[in-house]
Design an enzyme around this catalytic site. Sequence first.
Site, mmCIF file in Angstrom:
data_model
loop_
_atom_site.group_PDB
_atom_site.id
_atom_site.type_symbol
_atom_site.label_atom_id
_atom_site.label_comp_id
_atom_site.label_asym_id
_atom_site.label_seq_id
_atom_site.Cartn_x
_atom_site.Cartn_y
_atom_site.Cartn_z
ATOM 1 C CB CYS A 80 50.154 65.127 131.530
ATOM 2 S SG CYS A 80 51.707 64.192 131.662
ATOM 3 C CB CYS A 195 49.522 57.457 132.968
ATOM 4 S SG CYS A 195 49.992 57.993 131.295
#
Length: 268
Positions: A80, A195
């Site tokens: 992440c 992302c």
Amino acid sequence: MPELNADPDRPVLVFDSGIGGLTVLREARVLMPERRFVYVADDAGFPYGGWDEGALRERIVRLFEGLLREHGPALCIVACNTAFTVAGAALRAAYPVMTFVGTVPAIKPAAERTHSGRVSVLATPGTVQRDYTRDLIQSFASQCQVNLVGSPRLARMAEAYVRGLPVSDEAVAAEIAPCFTRDGDARTDIVVLGCTHYPFMVNVFRRLAPWPVDWLDPAEAIARRARSLLPRRADALHPAQDDAALFTGGQPDFATRRLMNSFGLKVG
């Protein structure tokens, strides 16, 4: 760097705010078939983009205290961008005996590949606002025009899309539109997917883009980095049914459980 345990029975832990890290898990499994994997989704904290930086850092460090104790991983992949740019240094300081492989926007390879010199970074608002991201641009892409696009909605859209829920083309197109800039004949030719949720929708992005670009997915590079840090044991293979998925929010809904099962993950 901490010394890694060669025991192939110790799993690799893949951590994400939601289901985006499955894109990294998919690549890591190909390169490390001898390893078990534990996938952890912090769905109770999702999405990370709107969190105060200090509070998010504290949350992630606290979560890993229990995860490391319970699972004893050989290595942790923080799949992440927001989590690692906020908490990567704190994790390494808090748990110096563990090795963390992080996820950061692929700005360096984008700068190396661009022909037009115009690169966009499509990420969460939190990632594009971090000094970490701006330092990457200064270090590796100072000769490029880098356009930072912080989408407040796209991670949620990707979560819905991969679960099979409807997501409108108009909504997606509005989120990616700021990535496309031009100045005369020079126009954006690379969009960095900042992302790990976004690669699930890359075919939708391609279809809705006003012109073709290279959508840069960092998942394979992250998996290669993790592979390079662990001993190879070609003779030790773990069946996929040994892999598990955990959710900080408790039991996920039916669509999410079905998705995890399609990735060969038992939901614990």
